[in-house]
Write a protein that holds these residues in place. Sequence first.
Motif, PDB file in Angstrom:
ATOM      1  N   ALA A   1       0.831  -1.203   0.000  1.00  9.12           N
ATOM      2  CA  ALA A   1       0.000   0.000   0.000  1.00  9.12           C
ATOM      3  C   ALA A   1       0.864   1.250   0.000  1.00  9.12           C
ATOM      4  O   ALA A   1       1.735   1.423   0.865  1.00  9.12           O
ATOM      5  CB  ALA A   1      -0.919   0.003   1.212  1.00  9.12           C
ATOM      6  N   ALA A   2       0.609   2.120  -0.967  1.00 12.42           N
ATOM      7  CA  ALA A   2       1.306   3.404  -1.045  1.00 12.42           C
ATOM      8  C   ALA A   2       0.636   4.409  -0.121  1.00 12.42           C
ATOM      9  O   ALA A   2      -0.579   4.382   0.080  1.00 12.42           O
ATOM     10  CB  ALA A   2       1.285   3.925  -2.478  1.00 12.42           C
ATOM     11  N   SER A   3       1.440   5.326   0.426  1.00 12.05           N
ATOM     12  CA  SER A   3       0.888   6.331   1.329  1.00 12.05           C
ATOM     13  C   SER A   3       0.240   7.487   0.569  1.00 12.05           C
ATOM     14  O   SER A   3      -0.559   8.228   1.151  1.00 12.05           O
ATOM     15  CB  SER A   3       1.983   6.880   2.243  1.00 12.05           C
ATOM     16  N   THR A   4       0.543   7.649  -0.724  1.00  6.20           N
ATOM     17  CA  THR A   4      -0.030   8.739  -1.509  1.00  6.20           C
ATOM     18  C   THR A   4      -0.434   8.241  -2.889  1.00  6.20           C
ATOM     19  O   THR A   4       0.120   7.262  -3.413  1.00  6.20           O
ATOM     20  CB  THR A   4       0.963   9.904  -1.685  1.00  6.20           C
ATOM     21  N   ARG A   5      -1.372   8.940  -3.485  1.00  6.83           N
ATOM     22  CA  ARG A   5      -1.773   8.628  -4.859  1.00  6.83           C
ATOM     23  C   ARG A   5      -0.626   8.901  -5.823  1.00  6.83           C
ATOM     24  O   ARG A   5      -0.463   8.199  -6.830  1.00  6.83           O
ATOM     25  CB  ARG A   5      -3.013   9.463  -5.237  1.00  6.83           C
ATOM     26  N   GLN A   6       0.190   9.898  -5.509  1.00 10.49           N
ATOM     27  CA  GLN A   6       1.315  10.242  -6.382  1.00 10.49           C
ATOM     28  C   GLN A   6       2.338   9.103  -6.441  1.00 10.49           C
ATOM     29  O   GLN A   6       2.898   8.810  -7.503  1.00 10.49           O
ATOM     30  CB  GLN A   6       1.985  11.536  -5.896  1.00 10.49           C
ATOM     31  N   ARG A   7       2.576   8.450  -5.296  1.00 12.73           N
ATOM     32  CA  ARG A   7       3.519   7.316  -5.297  1.00 12.73           C
ATOM     33  C   ARG A   7       2.982   6.190  -6.172  1.00 12.73           C
ATOM     34  O   ARG A   7       3.738   5.555  -6.919  1.00 12.73           O
ATOM     35  CB  ARG A   7       3.732   6.848  -3.857  1.00 12.73           C
ATOM     36  N   LEU A   8       1.688   5.927  -6.084  1.00 13.87           N
ATOM     37  CA  LEU A   8       1.102   4.873  -6.910  1.00 13.87           C
ATOM     38  C   LEU A   8       1.191   5.225  -8.383  1.00 13.87           C
ATOM     39  O   LEU A   8       1.452   4.359  -9.228  1.00 13.87           O
ATOM     40  CB  LEU A   8      -0.356   4.648  -6.507  1.00 13.87           C
ATOM     41  N   ALA A   9       0.978   6.487  -8.718  1.00 14.36           N
ATOM     42  CA  ALA A   9       0.969   6.909 -10.120  1.00 14.36           C
ATOM     43  C   ALA A   9       2.347   6.809 -10.758  1.00 14.36           C
ATOM     44  O   ALA A   9       2.473   6.523 -11.950  1.00 14.36           O
ATOM     45  CB  ALA A   9       0.444   8.339 -10.232  1.00 14.36           C
TER      46      ALA A   9
ATOM     47  N   TRP B   1      -3.744   2.127  -3.130  1.00 16.27           N
ATOM     48  CA  TRP B   1      -3.830   3.364  -2.355  1.00 16.27           C
ATOM     49  C   TRP B   1      -5.273   3.536  -1.927  1.00 16.27           C
ATOM     50  O   TRP B   1      -6.197   3.346  -2.718  1.00 16.27           O
ATOM     51  CB  TRP B   1      -3.403   4.577  -3.179  1.00 16.27           C
ATOM     52  N   ARG B   2      -5.460   3.860  -0.638  1.00 20.53           N
ATOM     53  CA  ARG B   2      -6.805   3.965  -0.073  1.00 20.53           C
ATOM     54  C   ARG B   2      -7.295   5.402  -0.166  1.00 20.53           C
ATOM     55  O   ARG B   2      -6.766   6.300   0.485  1.00 20.53           O
ATOM     56  CB  ARG B   2      -6.794   3.498   1.379  1.00 20.53           C
ATOM     57  N   GLU B   3      -8.346   5.619  -0.967  1.00 20.66           N
ATOM     58  CA  GLU B   3      -8.940   6.948  -1.094  1.00 20.66           C
ATOM     59  C   GLU B   3      -9.902   7.229   0.051  1.00 20.66           C
ATOM     60  O   GLU B   3      -9.978   8.355   0.561  1.00 20.66           O
ATOM     61  CB  GLU B   3      -9.664   7.063  -2.434  1.00 20.66           C
ATOM     62  N   SER B   4     -10.678   6.208   0.430  1.00 25.16           N
ATOM     63  CA  SER B   4     -11.643   6.337   1.528  1.00 25.16           C
ATOM     64  C   SER B   4     -11.821   4.957   2.145  1.00 25.16           C
ATOM     65  O   SER B   4     -11.134   4.002   1.781  1.00 25.16           O
ATOM     66  CB  SER B   4     -12.973   6.891   1.027  1.00 25.16           C
ATOM     67  N   GLU B   5     -12.774   4.844   3.060  1.00 29.46           N
ATOM     68  CA  GLU B   5     -12.984   3.575   3.762  1.00 29.46           C
ATOM     69  C   GLU B   5     -13.215   2.420   2.792  1.00 29.46           C
ATOM     70  O   GLU B   5     -12.734   1.311   3.005  1.00 29.46           O
ATOM     71  CB  GLU B   5     -14.171   3.705   4.717  1.00 29.46           C
ATOM     72  N   THR B   6     -13.953   2.670   1.694  1.00 29.88           N
ATOM     73  CA  THR B   6     -14.311   1.579   0.783  1.00 29.88           C
ATOM     74  C   THR B   6     -13.941   1.839  -0.670  1.00 29.88           C
ATOM     75  O   THR B   6     -14.374   1.106  -1.559  1.00 29.88           O
ATOM     76  CB  THR B   6     -15.822   1.287   0.869  1.00 29.88           C
ATOM     77  N   VAL B   7     -13.137   2.865  -0.935  1.00 29.89           N
ATOM     78  CA  VAL B   7     -12.706   3.173  -2.304  1.00 29.89           C
ATOM     79  C   VAL B   7     -11.186   3.109  -2.373  1.00 29.89           C
ATOM     80  O   VAL B   7     -10.487   3.747  -1.572  1.00 29.89           O
ATOM     81  CB  VAL B   7     -13.195   4.558  -2.759  1.00 29.89           C
ATOM     82  N   PHE B   8     -10.688   2.312  -3.325  1.00 23.73           N
ATOM     83  CA  PHE B   8      -9.252   2.096  -3.483  1.00 23.73           C
ATOM     84  C   PHE B   8      -8.848   2.294  -4.934  1.00 23.73           C
ATOM     85  O   PHE B   8      -9.672   2.159  -5.849  1.00 23.73           O
ATOM     86  CB  PHE B   8      -8.870   0.671  -3.045  1.00 23.73           C
ATOM     87  N   HIS B   9      -7.570   2.579  -5.142  1.00 23.26           N
ATOM     88  CA  HIS B   9      -6.964   2.593  -6.462  1.00 23.26           C
ATOM     89  C   HIS B   9      -5.866   1.534  -6.469  1.00 23.26           C
ATOM     90  O   HIS B   9      -5.173   1.347  -5.459  1.00 23.26           O
ATOM     91  CB  HIS B   9      -6.374   3.971  -6.780  1.00 23.26           C
ATOM     92  N   ALA B  10      -5.716   0.840  -7.592  1.00 18.07           N
ATOM     93  CA  ALA B  10      -4.763  -0.273  -7.653  1.00 18.07           C
ATOM     94  C   ALA B  10      -3.995  -0.273  -8.959  1.00 18.07           C
ATOM     95  O   ALA B  10      -4.487   0.209  -9.992  1.00 18.07           O
ATOM     96  CB  ALA B  10      -5.491  -1.608  -7.483  1.00 18.07           C
ATOM     97  N   ARG B  11      -2.785  -0.815  -8.890  1.00 20.80           N
ATOM     98  CA  ARG B  11      -1.990  -1.122 -10.074  1.00 20.80           C
ATOM     99  C   ARG B  11      -1.364  -2.496  -9.850  1.00 20.80           C
ATOM    100  O   ARG B  11      -1.027  -2.858  -8.714  1.00 20.80           O
ATOM    101  CB  ARG B  11      -0.905  -0.071 -10.318  1.00 20.80           C
ATOM    102  N   ASN B  12      -1.224  -3.270 -10.941  1.00 20.92           N
ATOM    103  CA  ASN B  12      -0.762  -4.650 -10.806  1.00 20.92           C
ATOM    104  C   ASN B  12       0.298  -5.003 -11.836  1.00 20.92           C
ATOM    105  O   ASN B  12      -0.020  -5.424 -12.950  1.00 20.92           O
ATOM    106  CB  ASN B  12      -1.942  -5.618 -10.947  1.00 20.92           C
ATOM    107  N   PRO B  13       1.579  -4.855 -11.508  1.00 21.08           N
ATOM    108  CA  PRO B  13       2.634  -5.371 -12.388  1.00 21.08           C
ATOM    109  C   PRO B  13       2.520  -6.892 -12.535  1.00 21.08           C
ATOM    110  O   PRO B  13       2.216  -7.597 -11.575  1.00 21.08           O
ATOM    111  CB  PRO B  13       3.926  -4.981 -11.658  1.00 21.08           C
TER     112      PRO B  13
END
Length: 280
Positions: free
Chosen positions: A163-171, A196-208
């Motif tokens: 889990a990344a601490s920021t959306r920028q790290r994930l991007a 990366w966790r945006e809210s309690e139930t909303v996430f963003h993901a990337r999968n190498p």
Amino acid sequence: MDVLRYVAFATDASGGNPAGVVLDASGADEAAMLAVAAEVGYSETAFAVPRPDGGLDVRYFSPLAEVSFCGHATIATAVAHAREHGPGARDFHTRAGLVRVGTSVGADGVITAELVSVPPRSVPPAPDDLPELLAALRWSADELDPALPPRIAYAGAWHPVIAASTRQRLAALDYDMAALGDLMRRRDWTTVDLVWRESETVFHARNPFPPGGVVEDPATGAAAGAFGGYLRELGLVALPAELTIHQGDDMGRPSVLTVGIPADPAEGISVRGAAVPIPD
């Protein structure tokens, strides 16, 4: 073999994750299936064989190897099968175990499929694996979210959850493909689930996905199921829960995965999404 081409977890063929689908691969051996998957070139192609009980035996191949389970190709196969035989419930018999799949048709005519994973579980990473994984990702430990600890999660295939601490790290994904692929092959990991966790139930993901010869998956249903099990096992979400996972945005292939997490720890995780044919 008649190969159909679909995108899963999207309602537009310009988004989602492409998958090859063979609805009747009767008589095909592993070499033939691998050759077809390599020719199709998508992250996975699913090969189904009808069973006398109405279910399907399903195997999944990347361009380089067979994988035990693939979520987006399961969604694509279920929708393709529903288009030819009608919607409803069906059992998929996979190398990972029995996966129950249901399909339904919306008012707009789009077919949605929902799979229920095999029972999920997770384990801590081995002491040496996490530093090697972070080095291959070119991430540092202080860029991780301490509220979502690293774990190796399973719901049909194994995926490290980082889990990344920021959306920028994930991007800003720029990993060492050779190093990461070598580690993943040694540990039998299918993809790395970067979240990366945006809210309690909303996430963003990337999968190498370097073991499959793919830089990144735009939507990874197996990883989404494993992630749902991880959250339940570690008590990181109020139960029962329904999650929305956005994936593929940074690749220009937006995908939406809906993950259902029941409170009962013995139950599988549901993963739902639409699929549509790719135009010729």
